[in-house]
Design a protein around this motif. Structure first.
Motif, PDB file in Angstrom:
ATOM      1  N   ALA A 322      -0.920   0.872   2.267  1.00 34.31           N
ATOM      2  CA  ALA A 322      -2.189  -0.462   1.819  1.00 34.31           C
ATOM      3  C   ALA A 322      -2.702  -0.578   3.252  1.00 34.31           C
ATOM      4  CB  ALA A 322      -1.649  -1.448   1.153  1.00 34.31           C
ATOM      5  N   ILE A 323      -1.963  -0.964   4.278  1.00 35.12           N
ATOM      6  CA  ILE A 323      -2.022  -1.268   5.622  1.00 35.12           C
ATOM      7  C   ILE A 323      -2.873   0.031   6.113  1.00 35.12           C
ATOM      8  CG2 ILE A 323      -1.476  -1.481   7.969  1.00 35.12           C
ATOM      9  CD1 ILE A 323       0.974  -3.019   6.761  1.00 35.12           C
ATOM     10  N   LEU A 324      -2.424   1.160   5.820  1.00 38.54           N
ATOM     11  CA  LEU A 324      -3.324   2.341   6.449  1.00 38.54           C
ATOM     12  C   LEU A 324      -4.591   2.451   5.678  1.00 38.54           C
ATOM     13  CD1 LEU A 324      -2.873   4.935   8.007  1.00 38.54           C
ATOM     14  CD2 LEU A 324      -2.027   6.250   6.037  1.00 38.54           C
ATOM     15  N   CYS A 376      -1.058  -7.643  -2.835  1.00 38.78           N
ATOM     16  CA  CYS A 376      -1.835  -7.611  -1.747  1.00 38.78           C
ATOM     17  C   CYS A 376      -2.151  -6.237  -1.405  1.00 38.78           C
ATOM     18  CB  CYS A 376      -1.264  -8.268  -0.548  1.00 38.78           C
ATOM     19  SG  CYS A 376      -1.465 -10.068  -0.444  1.00 38.78           S
ATOM     20  N   SER A 377      -1.133  -5.272  -1.726  1.00 42.14           N
ATOM     21  CA  SER A 377      -1.359  -3.842  -1.422  1.00 42.14           C
ATOM     22  C   SER A 377      -2.503  -3.018  -2.194  1.00 42.14           C
ATOM     23  CB  SER A 377      -0.069  -3.114  -1.524  1.00 42.14           C
ATOM     24  OG  SER A 377       0.945  -3.338  -0.729  1.00 42.14           O
ATOM     25  N   ILE A 378      -2.115  -3.616  -3.635  1.00 41.22           N
ATOM     26  CA  ILE A 378      -3.324  -3.020  -4.494  1.00 41.22           C
ATOM     27  C   ILE A 378      -4.730  -3.494  -4.115  1.00 41.22           C
ATOM     28  CG2 ILE A 378      -3.936  -3.317  -7.258  1.00 41.22           C
ATOM     29  CD1 ILE A 378      -1.193  -3.498  -7.716  1.00 41.22           C
ATOM     30  N   SER A 379      -4.858  -4.846  -3.828  1.00 37.08           N
ATOM     31  CA  SER A 379      -6.095  -5.492  -3.584  1.00 37.08           C
ATOM     32  C   SER A 379      -6.771  -4.639  -2.157  1.00 37.08           C
ATOM     33  CB  SER A 379      -5.828  -6.817  -3.154  1.00 37.08           C
ATOM     34  OG  SER A 379      -7.160  -7.425  -2.719  1.00 37.08           O
ATOM     35  N   PHE A 380      -5.906  -4.423  -1.336  1.00 33.73           N
ATOM     36  CA  PHE A 380      -6.370  -3.743  -0.185  1.00 33.73           C
ATOM     37  C   PHE A 380      -6.783  -2.438  -0.274  1.00 33.73           C
ATOM     38  CE2 PHE A 380      -3.216  -6.152   2.900  1.00 33.73           C
ATOM     39  CZ  PHE A 380      -4.145  -7.393   2.824  1.00 33.73           C
ATOM     40  N   ILE A 381      -6.021  -1.779  -1.373  1.00 32.11           N
ATOM     41  CA  ILE A 381      -6.539  -0.498  -1.421  1.00 32.11           C
ATOM     42  C   ILE A 381      -7.867  -0.185  -2.294  1.00 32.11           C
ATOM     43  CG2 ILE A 381      -5.847   1.692  -2.749  1.00 32.11           C
ATOM     44  CD1 ILE A 381      -3.131   1.235  -2.044  1.00 32.11           C
ATOM     45  N   ILE A 382      -8.126  -1.074  -3.241  1.00 32.35           N
ATOM     46  CA  ILE A 382      -9.160  -1.108  -4.048  1.00 32.35           C
ATOM     47  C   ILE A 382     -10.390  -1.520  -3.277  1.00 32.35           C
ATOM     48  CG2 ILE A 382     -10.352  -2.491  -5.927  1.00 32.35           C
ATOM     49  CD1 ILE A 382      -7.847  -2.532  -7.479  1.00 32.35           C
ATOM     50  N   SER A 383     -10.300  -2.564  -2.222  1.00 31.01           N
ATOM     51  CA  SER A 383     -11.405  -2.943  -1.376  1.00 31.01           C
ATOM     52  C   SER A 383     -11.856  -2.061  -0.572  1.00 31.01           C
ATOM     53  CB  SER A 383     -10.974  -4.141  -0.655  1.00 31.01           C
ATOM     54  OG  SER A 383     -10.334  -5.266  -1.293  1.00 31.01           O
TER      55      SER A 383
END
Length: 402
Positions: A322-324, A376-383
């Motif tokens: 997700a960070i990537l 948080c990871s799922i949120s970052f990826i979708i955004s």
């Protein structure tokens, strides 16, 4: 442009190192509980700052095309003062923070917003060297105050007070740097009303997007506090602090490229191509940093922090994909803001908000801090996917080959 990006990255890298040292110090000597409490207060400051920035950084680059700097400062400073007064009264009424922290909280909310506005105008109007010097000076002053106090003897209140001093000092220095530009500007009172309208229309959309993003980032703090406790909040805040360091190159690049686009009246093919080029470079830098995070042994993290933070490395690695991916969002957010297309950033933030809130509650309750990382990871990826979709539409307008 590449020289500017590298120069800015070097400055931001030094800022990140100073900030990371400060983070490590607060974690080590305040402990996970104290760090957790400081993180909760920081969230409240961030929420107030979001309201402040309806007339702040989020719209200033676009507004500088139409209005004088002096006009923007006048209306923005007044707005900061009013919002901070009301917000502190609300915080006080609901007893969200301790009484002896309320005054320092009030001044922090004002001067952080003033600092960010002044520095963004310095970047737009002046030499980038001044901007880089001032962003380095702020965390350096904070760190020097902590050292002077005696590292093992400071409190949460001390930290907030030193943070206030650092932001207020740099805000004044930035005004001194801009004094010649300010003298050139003539205050046109007939522009105050249209400036207010433009700021509201752009700012509300932009800050709604940022507010959604803050929730994406921080709602897990409150879920963790509810189901696990403040110590776990402290650990999770350190994970996000490391993530922000990892995004450093992307943030530096997005700021500079967005500033360049904001100075033109029309989006050019070369600008879109440049953003895409540096987006790929930023992903590479993020991947390289994540590899370094993986290589560093776990006991090093414990030694730098303390035994309360032994889970930081596995949590960071769990969030690594997700960070990537979110590196893209870090750059593309600046792209659309500089064009005045704040609604696209809003769509992206709202898309990520749903999993943060709905999944966050369920996952944190079930899997504790690991659930927070998952949501948080799922949120970052979708955004990131939403922003990338709209950016590729811009590329298609110019018929460029990806």
């Amino acid at each position: 442009m590449f020289k500017k990006v590298i120069f800015s990255f070097q400055a931001n890298f030094l800022v990140a190192i100073l900030s990371l040292i400060t983070t490590l110090i607060t974690a080590k000597f305040l402990g996970s509980y104290g760090k957790g409490y400081l993180s909760i207060i920081t969230i409240y400051i961030s929420v107030v700052q979001l309201i402040n920035e309806i007339f702040g950084v989020g719209t200033v680059l676009f507004l500088l095309k139409k209005y004088q700097m002096k006009e923007i400062f006048l209306i923005s400073y007044f707005w900061f003062l009013m919002v901070s007064i009301v917000s502190t009264l609300v915080i006080s009424f609901f007893n969200l923070i301790e009484k002896d922290l309320q005054v320092v909280f009030f001044f922090n909310t004002i001067f952080i917003s003033v600092f960010m506005l002044n520095l963004r105008v310095v970047l737009n109007k002046m030499n980038i060297k001044w901007y880089n010097f001032l962003i380095i000076l702020q965390p350096l002053i904070l760190l020097l105050f902590l050292i002077q106090k005696g590292l093992t003897f400071f409190t949460v209140k001390d930290f907030l007070l030193f943070q206030l001093f650092s932001y207020s000092i740099i805000s004044v220095v930035a005004l001194i740097v801009l004094r010649k530009e300010l003298k050139k500007d003539k205050l046109r009172y007939d522009n105050i009303k249209p400036l207010f309208v433009d700021s509201i229309s752009l700012g509300i959309v932009n800050q709604t997007a940022n507010f959604s993003q803050i929730i994406n980032y921080r709602v897990s703090y409150f879920f963790i506090e509810k189901f696990v406790g403040l110590k776990a909040v402290g650990v999770f805040s350190i994970v996000l602090s490391f993530a922000n360091v990892i995004w450093l190159f992307a943030t530096s690049t997005g700021t500079l490229l967005g500033n360049e686009i904001s100075k033109t009246d029309k989006l050019k093919k070369s600008s879109v191509a440049q953003f895409f080029k540096y987006m790929k470079i930023s992903v590479f830098f993020t991947l390289l940093t994540l590899i370094i995070v993986y290589i560093i042994p776990s006991h090093v993290y414990v030694k730098l922090l303390n035994k309360d933070f032994s889970s930081v490395k596995p949590l960071l690695l769990m969030m690594a994909p997700a960070i990537l991916m979110f590196t893209l969002a870090k750059i593309l957010g600046y792209f659309f803001s500089s064009l005045g297309k704040m609604k696209i950033n809003l769509y992206s933030s709202l898309a990520g908000l749903i999993p943060s809130v709905l999944l966050g509650y369920i996952l944190v309750k079930e899997f504790k801090i690991f659930g927070a990382v998952m949501s948080c990871s799922i949120s970052f990826i979708i955004s990131s996917i939403v922003l990338l979709y709209f950016f590729l539409k811009e590329k298609y307008k110019f018929r460029e080959i990806i």
